[in-house]
Write a protein that holds these residues in place. Structure first.
Motif, PDB file in Angstrom:
ATOM      1  N   PRO A  54       1.036  -1.445  -0.226  1.00 30.27           N
ATOM      2  CA  PRO A  54      -0.249   0.121   0.023  1.00 30.27           C
ATOM      3  C   PRO A  54       0.937   1.030  -0.246  1.00 30.27           C
ATOM      4  N   LYS A  55       1.962   1.066   0.386  1.00 31.59           N
ATOM      5  CA  LYS A  55       2.926   2.378   0.726  1.00 31.59           C
ATOM      6  C   LYS A  55       3.310   2.625  -0.565  1.00 31.59           C
ATOM      7  N   VAL A  56       3.672   1.583  -1.168  1.00 31.16           N
ATOM      8  CA  VAL A  56       4.354   1.483  -2.523  1.00 31.16           C
ATOM      9  C   VAL A  56       3.025   2.516  -3.832  1.00 31.16           C
ATOM     10  N   ILE A  57       1.934   1.847  -3.422  1.00 29.21           N
ATOM     11  CA  ILE A  57       1.245   1.857  -4.498  1.00 29.21           C
ATOM     12  C   ILE A  57       0.124   3.445  -3.709  1.00 29.21           C
ATOM     13  N   MET A  58       1.100   4.179  -2.556  1.00 28.08           N
ATOM     14  CA  MET A  58       0.493   5.833  -2.198  1.00 28.08           C
ATOM     15  C   MET A  58       1.429   6.092  -2.905  1.00 28.08           C
ATOM     16  N   ARG A  59       2.344   6.003  -2.980  1.00 29.27           N
ATOM     17  CA  ARG A  59       4.319   6.941  -3.259  1.00 29.27           C
ATOM     18  C   ARG A  59       3.405   7.170  -4.633  1.00 29.27           C
ATOM     19  N   ILE A  60       3.369   6.217  -5.537  1.00 26.90           N
ATOM     20  CA  ILE A  60       3.088   6.063  -6.952  1.00 26.90           C
ATOM     21  C   ILE A  60       1.471   7.322  -7.162  1.00 26.90           C
ATOM     22  N   ILE A  61       0.602   7.103  -6.418  1.00 24.73           N
ATOM     23  CA  ILE A  61      -0.516   8.302  -6.950  1.00 24.73           C
ATOM     24  C   ILE A  61      -0.115   9.322  -6.479  1.00 24.73           C
ATOM     25  N   GLU A  62       0.976   9.661  -4.986  1.00 28.51           N
ATOM     26  CA  GLU A  62       0.702  11.394  -4.614  1.00 28.51           C
ATOM     27  C   GLU A  62       1.704  11.610  -5.895  1.00 28.51           C
ATOM     28  N   GLN A  63       2.441  10.864  -6.274  1.00 27.66           N
ATOM     29  CA  GLN A  63       4.449  11.683  -7.484  1.00 27.66           C
ATOM     30  C   GLN A  63       3.582  11.750  -8.771  1.00 27.66           C
TER      31      GLN A  63
ATOM     32  N   LYS B 292      -5.406  -4.953   1.582  1.00 27.37           N
ATOM     33  CA  LYS B 292      -4.766  -3.912   1.231  1.00 27.37           C
ATOM     34  C   LYS B 292      -6.100  -2.772   0.636  1.00 27.37           C
ATOM     35  N   ILE B 293      -6.991  -2.918   0.444  1.00 25.10           N
ATOM     36  CA  ILE B 293      -8.433  -2.361   0.038  1.00 25.10           C
ATOM     37  C   ILE B 293      -8.565  -1.158   1.368  1.00 25.10           C
ATOM     38  N   THR B 294      -9.035  -1.805   2.398  1.00 25.33           N
ATOM     39  CA  THR B 294      -8.758  -1.656   3.619  1.00 25.33           C
ATOM     40  C   THR B 294      -8.214  -0.477   4.091  1.00 25.33           C
ATOM     41  N   THR B 295      -6.667  -0.992   3.941  1.00 25.21           N
ATOM     42  CA  THR B 295      -5.766   0.104   4.195  1.00 25.21           C
ATOM     43  C   THR B 295      -6.002   1.217   2.758  1.00 25.21           C
ATOM     44  N   LEU B 296      -6.018   1.131   1.829  1.00 24.42           N
ATOM     45  CA  LEU B 296      -5.982   2.142   0.658  1.00 24.42           C
ATOM     46  C   LEU B 296      -6.996   2.982   1.341  1.00 24.42           C
ATOM     47  N   ARG B 297      -7.703   2.811   2.029  1.00 21.64           N
ATOM     48  CA  ARG B 297      -8.883   3.499   1.593  1.00 21.64           C
ATOM     49  C   ARG B 297      -9.323   4.173   2.942  1.00 21.64           C
TER      50      ARG B 297
END
Length: 308
Positions: free
Chosen positions: A154-163, A180-185
């Motif tokens: 999830p942290k990697v996905i969030m980095r991609i989204i933010e950048q 993973k869905i719960t963490t991202l939401r």
């Protein structure tokens, strides 16, 4: 063109389309038109083409472009279309992206190549991919570690989204992946990351629970897409038992379709039997269904259609 581009509010069911072939392996454009109509009649809110289940690596570049044009012509602006542009190199990715967007596609989908190992490599890859396709092209992260062998936390996905502001969707296909869905939401609810659409794959195998964890819908290609639409709509209406009852009626065939290696052959056979495509041809290399397998699929279809 702006109003047709994919946004982070995308939801519903984006059906993953197989690529129909004639018996001799040529693109079957008549079946393509019929398939598009069938999916839209089933309630699809979008379509995705040239994904992993679309046999994209087996198509020549000009065939991929011809298929994109045919689908866009058949859709005629009624729903958004996402085009898979994953490729071994950025030149091919860039070329197909340009052709797809010019033809009217709403966005593109990119899966990471299997050689990526570290978090930084994954984040850097998506930065390079965005440079290749252009920052104005909305893109979908395809997170399918069972096929790509690339694990995105999830942290990697969030980095991609933010950048990358042009990242508007995650195609979630991790397994197990509900947490993973719960963490991202939770992260987007707290304002820790920009909220993007989450649509789920894996043949819909966990769809009711994925919806309950905060997914916005499905992006998969089960051969009865009306079930996917029904489950998504029922969950959104708060009708949990009805959603799970509908899903449970189809689960034996969903499971059968999710078998590694043979799944696409099963799906194409069902689509042919339903009259949606003319042939169940897979391009070589690809499996052929045994008489025993065909008999089992026929029985599963009879059970579904009796219960309907």
């Amino acid at each position: 063109m702006e109003e047709t581009l994919l946004t982070s509010s995308a939801a519903g069911v984006y059906v993953i389309c197989p690529t129909p072939f004639e018996g001799d392996g040529r693109l079957d454009m008549a079946s393509t038109d019929r398939m598009v109509e069938a999916y839209l009649e089933a309630g699809a809110t979008g379509l995705t083409i040239l994904g992993i289940m679309g046999e994209a690596p087996k198509l020549a570049a000009d065939e991929s472009q011809a298929f994109v044009r045919q689908v866009m012509k058949a859709v005629a602006g009624r729903v958004p279309v996402i085009v898979g542009v994953s490729a071994a190199g950025f030149a091919a990715m860039s070329a197909l992206s340009v052709k797809a967007i010019d033809a009217g596609a709403a966005g593109v989908m990119i899966a990471p190549p299997s050689m990526l190992r570290t978090d930084d490599q994954i984040v850097s890859y998506y930065a390079d991919a965005v440079e290749a396709i252009g920052t104005d092209v909305p893109f979908v992260i395809q997170d399918y570690p069972l096929t790509t062998n690339v694990v995105m936390t999830p942290k990697v996905i969030m980095r991609i989204i933010e950048q990358n502001p042009s990242c508007v969707m995650l195609k979630h296909e991790d397994w197990p992946g509900l947490d993973k869905i719960t963490t991202l939401r939770r992260a987007s609810d707290k304002g820790e990351v920009r909220r993007v659409s989450i649509l789920c794959g894996n043949g819909g195998l966990f769809l009711p629970f994925e919806m309950e964890r905060g997914a916005d819908g499905a992006m998969t290609g089960y051969a009865y897409p009306e079930m996917l639409v029904g489950v998504v709509n029922l969950i959104k209406q708060g009708r949990r038992k009805e959603a799970h009852d509908l899903f449970d009626r189809h689960l034996p065939l969903v499971r059968y379709e999710t078998q590694p290696g043979v799944g696409l052959a099963v799906r194409k056979y069902v689509l042919k039997k339903r009259g949606i495509i003319a042939h169940d041809t897979l391009r070589k290399p690809g499996p052929k269904l045994s008489p025993e397998t065909i008999s089992e699929i026929d029985w599963l279809m009879q059970r579904i259609e009796r219960s309907e």
